[in-house]
Enzyme design. Sequence first.
Site, short mmCIF file in Angstrom:
data_model
loop_
_atom_site.label_atom_id
_atom_site.label_comp_id
_atom_site.label_asym_id
_atom_site.label_seq_id
_atom_site.Cartn_x
_atom_site.Cartn_y
_atom_site.Cartn_z
N GLU A 112 8.55 -40.97 0.58
CA GLU A 112 9.08 -41.18 1.84
C GLU A 112 8.15 -41.98 2.56
O GLU A 112 6.62 -41.87 2.53
CB GLU A 112 8.97 -39.78 2.78
CG GLU A 112 10.20 -38.95 2.29
CD GLU A 112 10.23 -37.73 3.24
OE1 GLU A 112 9.63 -37.65 4.29
OE2 GLU A 112 10.71 -36.56 2.53
N ARG A 138 17.01 -40.01 -3.81
CA ARG A 138 16.36 -38.78 -3.84
C ARG A 138 17.17 -37.79 -2.74
O ARG A 138 17.12 -38.09 -1.61
CB ARG A 138 15.02 -38.75 -3.41
CG ARG A 138 14.25 -37.39 -3.33
CD ARG A 138 12.93 -37.52 -2.80
NE ARG A 138 12.36 -36.08 -2.59
CZ ARG A 138 11.50 -36.19 -1.78
NH1 ARG A 138 11.21 -37.06 -0.76
NH2 ARG A 138 11.01 -35.03 -1.33
N TYR A 144 3.13 -41.67 6.30
CA TYR A 144 3.74 -42.27 7.47
C TYR A 144 2.62 -42.85 8.21
O TYR A 144 2.79 -43.94 9.14
CB TYR A 144 4.58 -41.28 8.16
CG TYR A 144 5.95 -40.80 7.67
CD1 TYR A 144 7.00 -41.29 7.67
CD2 TYR A 144 5.89 -39.73 6.97
CE1 TYR A 144 8.13 -41.10 7.42
CE2 TYR A 144 7.21 -39.37 6.21
CZ TYR A 144 8.15 -40.00 6.63
OH TYR A 144 9.36 -39.45 5.82
N HIS A 176 13.40 -28.33 -0.27
CA HIS A 176 13.18 -29.11 1.06
C HIS A 176 13.19 -28.21 1.92
O HIS A 176 13.98 -28.46 3.03
CB HIS A 176 13.97 -30.44 1.19
CG HIS A 176 13.28 -31.29 1.94
ND1 HIS A 176 13.14 -32.74 1.46
CD2 HIS A 176 12.74 -31.26 3.24
CE1 HIS A 176 12.60 -33.34 2.41
NE2 HIS A 176 12.34 -32.55 3.46
N GLU A 232 6.62 -31.43 0.39
CA GLU A 232 5.72 -31.12 1.42
C GLU A 232 5.36 -29.62 1.48
O GLU A 232 5.69 -29.09 2.83
CB GLU A 232 6.11 -31.78 2.93
CG GLU A 232 6.02 -33.33 2.75
CD GLU A 232 6.35 -33.77 4.12
OE1 GLU A 232 6.23 -33.08 5.13
OE2 GLU A 232 6.37 -35.04 4.41
N ASN A 251 4.35 -38.53 0.37
CA ASN A 251 4.97 -39.01 1.71
C ASN A 251 4.12 -39.43 2.74
O ASN A 251 3.12 -38.75 2.94
CB ASN A 251 5.94 -37.92 2.18
CG ASN A 251 7.05 -37.15 1.45
OD1 ASN A 251 7.52 -38.06 0.65
ND2 ASN A 251 7.54 -36.12 1.73
#
Length: 504
Positions: free
Chosen positions: A394, A99, A329, A144, A189, A327
């Site tokens: 992600e 990506r 984390y 992005h 995002e 995404n």
Amino acid sequence: MKRYLIATIICATISTVCCCDVVKLTFPSGFSLGTGSAAYQVEGAWNVSDKGENVWDYYVHNHPEIIADGSNGDVACNSYYKYKEDVALIKSTGFDFYRFSVSWSRVLPTGFANVISEDGLQYYKNLTAELVANGIEPIVTLYHWDHPQVIEEMGGWTNELIVDWFVAYARILFEALGDSVKRWVTINEPDSICGDGYESTRLAPGKIITDIGKYLCGHNVIKAHAKTYRMYEEEFRDRQGGVIGIVLPVSGYLPYNSSYEDAADTAFQFNCGWMAHPLYFGDYPEIMKTRVALVSESQGYPRSRLPEFSDEWKAIINGTNDYLGINHYTSRFVYNDPDEELGIYNSDSGLLMTVDSSWPVATSSWLYVYPEGFGYMLRKVRDEYNNPSTWVMENGYSGADNLEDYDRINYFYEYLKEMLIAVKRDGCNVEGYGVWSILDNFEWADGYTNRFGIIRVEFDDADTNRTTKLSQAWWKKVLSKRKLQSVPTPTTNTNTRTGLPWQK
């Protein structure tokens, strides 16, 4: 508290497959595993050919003090010149997809569709062709975080005109790359760019439009995504057969204790629901509309700071997501702000967040390690949006500048295990997973101080040489076996930088 959460996680869903299938920790047939990058973080060549200036070019050159080490992305990983080497590394590791994002100002130097850079467009054609030739699926992100500076000077994402400018930009890329690209991301995002870019100096453009900026930005992002989706549907889908989604940053929001389950749901709605709820149901979550209106009134505003969609826009927006990109984390515990009992409103959500002191933390101060939060979040997405096709675009860990990155491997192992349990035991419709990131790169306000890559980049060297890390070797084995592999044992039982325990 921990006992409650563990019980909640384990008992959240009745098992649909036998435990032995879960324990094997193999990836389902057809599951896609890949990696990614973003244009400004890796490409460099910031003023090559006729590329225009973007918001990050402008921001880092005029405000280097905002970046932790005073650095910039002028060269970054030099991927504009070294894309073939990058593709070779992706192939040798065994990833299914890559990506990457397109720099709007590299393709449209003036910011608008009146001038198309043939050199800029050719770079992305070459990269896409190189991936396809090596059996790697290209997944393209249209945006992005790096829109043209000239557009920002006219208000950027707070100006509704950006909706049509974005659609015109997207049309050029669909036409140029759509025969090879079958999975598109419109915007990466939006929560981050809107919150940290228009109510904070952490991300470009670094404008502090208190209370209002992020909601204006988010409103236009949703419109731009939806209108781009409808344009693709009308003009390209029949002959290209691609799919389009948006990528949202979704943390795991868990109740601090059993009294705060509603608080955890509210946190999810203000995070994921802000963008996802309109795409699946046509409008913002009710709790957002109610809360923002309430707090706006207390602040003396004549109307809610959260804009409203017209009925026409609701119809355009509803159903414009072929898959949900996520995404993920880290996680947080959530509880209600006690000040509200005194009539004091400190935030629109009315929530406070914390972490458990036992959670390890990466070199990024915000990235606390709690794998169980990943599975909790995936089950929440399943229940909230009727188990949509979900792609984790992600997931990764920032560590020190070293090659023996055991802490990163341990993070991947534990988070992937939770994802596989959510898929195989709990029926979560996760179809793809992306490692962030293939290369160490420019980490926005953190500059080069935090490294997420499974391949090291020598940023101080003009050649920006790449060196594989231990995590790359681990991933290579995982991908060849299509099964999680044990974490190699370091010479000591604990990584002194993070305090992470090791799995043997």
